[in-house]
Design an enzyme around this catalytic site. Structure first.
Site, PDB file in Angstrom:
ATOM      1  N   GLY A  11      44.023  27.386  33.442  1.00  0.00           N
ATOM      2  CA  GLY A  11      44.339  28.673  34.059  1.00  0.00           C
ATOM      3  C   GLY A  11      43.980  29.780  33.097  1.00  0.00           C
ATOM      4  O   GLY A  11      43.408  29.542  32.031  1.00  0.00           O
ATOM      5  N   SER A  12      44.328  31.003  33.443  1.00  0.00           N
ATOM      6  CA  SER A  12      43.968  32.137  32.614  1.00  0.00           C
ATOM      7  C   SER A  12      44.904  32.267  31.413  1.00  0.00           C
ATOM      8  O   SER A  12      45.910  31.562  31.298  1.00  0.00           O
ATOM      9  CB  SER A  12      44.010  33.425  33.441  1.00  0.00           C
ATOM     10  OG  SER A  12      43.491  34.513  32.696  1.00  0.00           O
ATOM     11  N   VAL A  13      44.536  33.173  30.506  1.00  0.00           N
ATOM     12  CA  VAL A  13      45.350  33.434  29.320  1.00  0.00           C
ATOM     13  C   VAL A  13      46.744  33.908  29.744  1.00  0.00           C
ATOM     14  O   VAL A  13      46.888  34.731  30.650  1.00  0.00           O
ATOM     15  CB  VAL A  13      44.681  34.508  28.436  1.00  0.00           C
ATOM     16  CG1 VAL A  13      45.567  34.875  27.258  1.00  0.00           C
ATOM     17  CG2 VAL A  13      43.332  34.028  27.943  1.00  0.00           C
ATOM     18  N   HIS A  93      41.318  31.323  27.720  1.00  0.00           N
ATOM     19  CA  HIS A  93      40.388  32.410  27.428  1.00  0.00           C
ATOM     20  C   HIS A  93      38.956  31.992  27.732  1.00  0.00           C
ATOM     21  O   HIS A  93      38.561  30.856  27.467  1.00  0.00           O
ATOM     22  CB  HIS A  93      40.515  32.824  25.961  1.00  0.00           C
ATOM     23  CG  HIS A  93      39.921  34.166  25.659  1.00  0.00           C
ATOM     24  ND1 HIS A  93      38.562  34.363  25.560  1.00  0.00           N
ATOM     25  CD2 HIS A  93      40.498  35.377  25.447  1.00  0.00           C
ATOM     26  CE1 HIS A  93      38.320  35.638  25.290  1.00  0.00           C
ATOM     27  NE2 HIS A  93      39.478  36.276  25.212  1.00  0.00           N
ATOM     28  N   ASP A 147      59.807  33.806  39.140  1.00  0.00           N
ATOM     29  CA  ASP A 147      61.002  34.607  38.846  1.00  0.00           C
ATOM     30  C   ASP A 147      60.668  36.090  38.748  1.00  0.00           C
ATOM     31  O   ASP A 147      61.517  36.953  39.015  1.00  0.00           O
ATOM     32  CB  ASP A 147      61.657  34.128  37.547  1.00  0.00           C
ATOM     33  CG  ASP A 147      60.679  34.060  36.383  1.00  0.00           C
ATOM     34  OD1 ASP A 147      59.590  33.484  36.576  1.00  0.00           O
ATOM     35  OD2 ASP A 147      61.017  34.560  35.284  1.00  0.00           O
ATOM     36  N   SER A 502      15.944  20.399  60.905  1.00  0.00           N
ATOM     37  CA  SER A 502      17.199  20.941  60.376  1.00  0.00           C
ATOM     38  C   SER A 502      17.080  21.233  58.887  1.00  0.00           C
ATOM     39  O   SER A 502      16.177  20.732  58.206  1.00  0.00           O
ATOM     40  CB  SER A 502      18.349  19.959  60.619  1.00  0.00           C
ATOM     41  OG  SER A 502      18.106  18.738  59.956  1.00  0.00           O
TER      42      SER A 502
END
Length: 544
Positions: A11-13, A93, A147, A502
């Site tokens: 995930g991100s920083v 990062h 939260d 196609s």
């Protein structure tokens, strides 16, 4: 024996990856007493005002603790009553994308974290694409910091729906979306009272039950040879890890690339004799007769595994230097390492959108489709079928650093030694001789008399001085094969006209910028008018 799940967090920083895993280990009581005490003491000097900073369990480098970010991949092994785990906590990062890719290359499942206050961002899309490239088929989207948005169910559903759109092109086998709070522990090891609207299971129980190995033993047997074991003249065994399928004493194997056949005389797992073995086990196999096998060869029961000395592949470039065609590297596929050259960069792939763009070089953290030529044949399979011989890495021959990782798409030419293109009379020489740019015009559409229209188009081009060849797929030949023949015609300097009916994604990938798709207009009243309309559109691409 407990099953093993290898997974990564990405995930991100500052999305809370290290905190999530640290809190999971803490709540599940998977820490030793001294580790727990050290965590509590270290947290007093942290950024949480004396509260426990769970990220300190994984962020071990001084620079990581100072900056509050993950830089290197941190591996942790732990086991619960139901399952054993190896987790790789990877950097968020962009600068450390290569480290994230390294972690993804070993994993069966990815836990992608998203900050609920930010939603799906560029780095989320980048990591999802890299997970797909590395062959990960199972995802968990952990919507963290719930939260901070008041555990808002509407916000959770918005992120869930957006991620479904983002990931739809990758065909993951399973995606589980879980609302969590890494700092407070909601939905990590047990169900949270703050999310009564969430009817799924918490993160750890889900990881304990998800099945990521359900197809491994249904595939055909395949094992790359890691080492030949010959302690004395009475024993010769072949060692490696079974990557797919199962094997039993008495089974007949094919050795690649020699294609010799032999039967299994003996199977050893560690130093114990076994009647059979299955995917994931390291084994020593003894055969009933002598065969020509060394490190880098492959044992299989399947005849469809390919051999080639050139192939097209999608790579993630991880080196600080720039990749340009003509550079030489060591190419490692499975346990085999051969010298190889990047012969062409077909195109770059926007790592965030998936769109292709023309390119003559590749820089760090970019995705690209390239063509490679090796010094000898290498055994490979589709990445979908066999990850271990469908993926590869490029090794810098001077620094010995890993410059790129990638997945093989398809062979570029037959590996049959009797069939070779003349390397001295090049494609450019043939094209120059004919005074034209070799292209493949891929004719599509459902117009009446389409085959007759295609023939009329060829007559128009030939009468205009072009050198062409019409490929009419009236026999229902696989479009992949038709595209390969069209490429050979282009290599000969010819313009290929393909009536296929196609679109073919494989043809687009194989032919690259030489692929031009033209749809036949079904509303034209006659064959001649329809042919003239097609020729008019083709002439925009032709150069005499």
């Amino acid at each position: 024996m407990k099953s093993l799940l290898k997974f990564i967090t990405c995930g991100s920083v500052d999305d809370g990856k290290s905190t999530l895993i640290g809190h999971m280990l803490y709540d599940a009581k998977l820490l030793f007493a001294d580790q727990e005490k050290a965590l509590e003491l270290d947290s007093r000097l942290g950024s949480r005002g004396g509260k426990i900073d769970y990220s300190l369990l994984l962020d071990g480098l001084l620079a990581e603790r100072e900056q509050g970010i993950t830089i290197d991949v941190a591996y942790r092994y732990f086991t619960t009553e139901r399952r054993s785990f190896i987790v790789a906590d990877t950097p968020g990062h962009e600068e450390y994308t290569r480290n994230m890719a390294v972690g993804a290359s070993f994993a069966d499942l990815a836990v992608i974290l998203v900050d609920a206050t930010k939603g799906i961002i560029t780095q989320t899309k980048r990591h999802t694409r890299i997970c797909a490239l590395m062959g990960i088929k199972h995802l968990v989207l952990a919507v963290n910091k719930m939260d901070l948005v008041g555990f808002d169910a509407k916000r959770f559903e918005e992120i869930k729906e957006e991620f479904a759109r983002t990931s739809s092109e990758f065909h993951f086998q399973s995606i589980q979306v879980i609302p969590v709070s890494a700092t407070e522990g909601d939905n990590i090891t047990k169900k949270s009272d703050h999310t009564p609207w969430y009817d799924g299971v918490p993160l750890l129980p889900y990881l304990e039950q998800v099945d990521v190995h359900q197809t491994d033993n249904t595939k055909q047997f395949m094992m790359p040879i890691q080492r030949v074991c010959r302690p004395d003249h009475t024993f010769r065994g072949f060692q490696g890890q079974i990557e797919a399928g199962s094997i039993a004493v008495g089974d007949e194997l094919t050795t690649l690339p020699s294609r010799e056949k032999a039967k299994v005389k003996r199977i050893l797992v560690t130093d114990q004799d076994r009647d059979s073995a299955y995917a994931g086990q390291p084994v020593t196999i003894q055969l009933d007769r002598e065969v020509d096998v060394s490190r880098g060869c492959v044992f299989t029961k399947d005849d469809h595994i390919q051999e080639a000395d050139s192939f097209s592949a999608t790579i993630l470039w991880m080196d600080d230097s720039v990749l340009t065609p003509g550079k030489n590297y060591l190419v490692k596929v499975g346990t085999k390492v051969l010298p190889g050259t990047v012969t062409a960069i077909t195109h770059k792939i926007d790592i965030n959108t998936g769109k292709t763009v023309a390119a003559d070089h590749v820089v760090k953290n970019e995705l690209a489709q390239c063509e490679f030529s090796l010094s000898d044949d290498i055994v490979f399979d589709s990445f979908e079928q066999n990850k271990s011989i469908g993926g590869f890495i490029l090794i810098d021959r001077v620094t010995n650093m890993t410059s790129a990782c990638g997945v093989i798409e398809h062979a570029l030419q037959s590996s049959d030694k009797r069939i070779r293109l003349d390397a001295e009379v090049t494609r450019d020489v043939r094209a120059q001789q004919k005074g034209q740019t070799p292209l493949t015009f891929w004719l599509t559409g459902s117009a009446p008399h389409a085959a007759a229209i295609a023939k009329e188009v060829e007559k128009h081009l030939v009468s205009s001085g072009y050198h062409t060849m019409l490929l009419e797929n009236s026999q229902g030949e696989p479009l992949q094969r038709v595209a390969e023949v069209a490429k050979l015609l282009n290599d000969a300097g010819l313009i290929a006209l393909v009536w296929a009916g196609s679109t073919s994604e494989h043809a687009q990938e194989l032919l690259g910028k030489e692929y031009v798709e033209v749809s036949i207009d079904p509303d034209k009243p006659s064959v001649d008018e329809a042919a003239h309309d097609v020729v008019k559109r083709l002439m925009k691409h032709l150069v005499h």
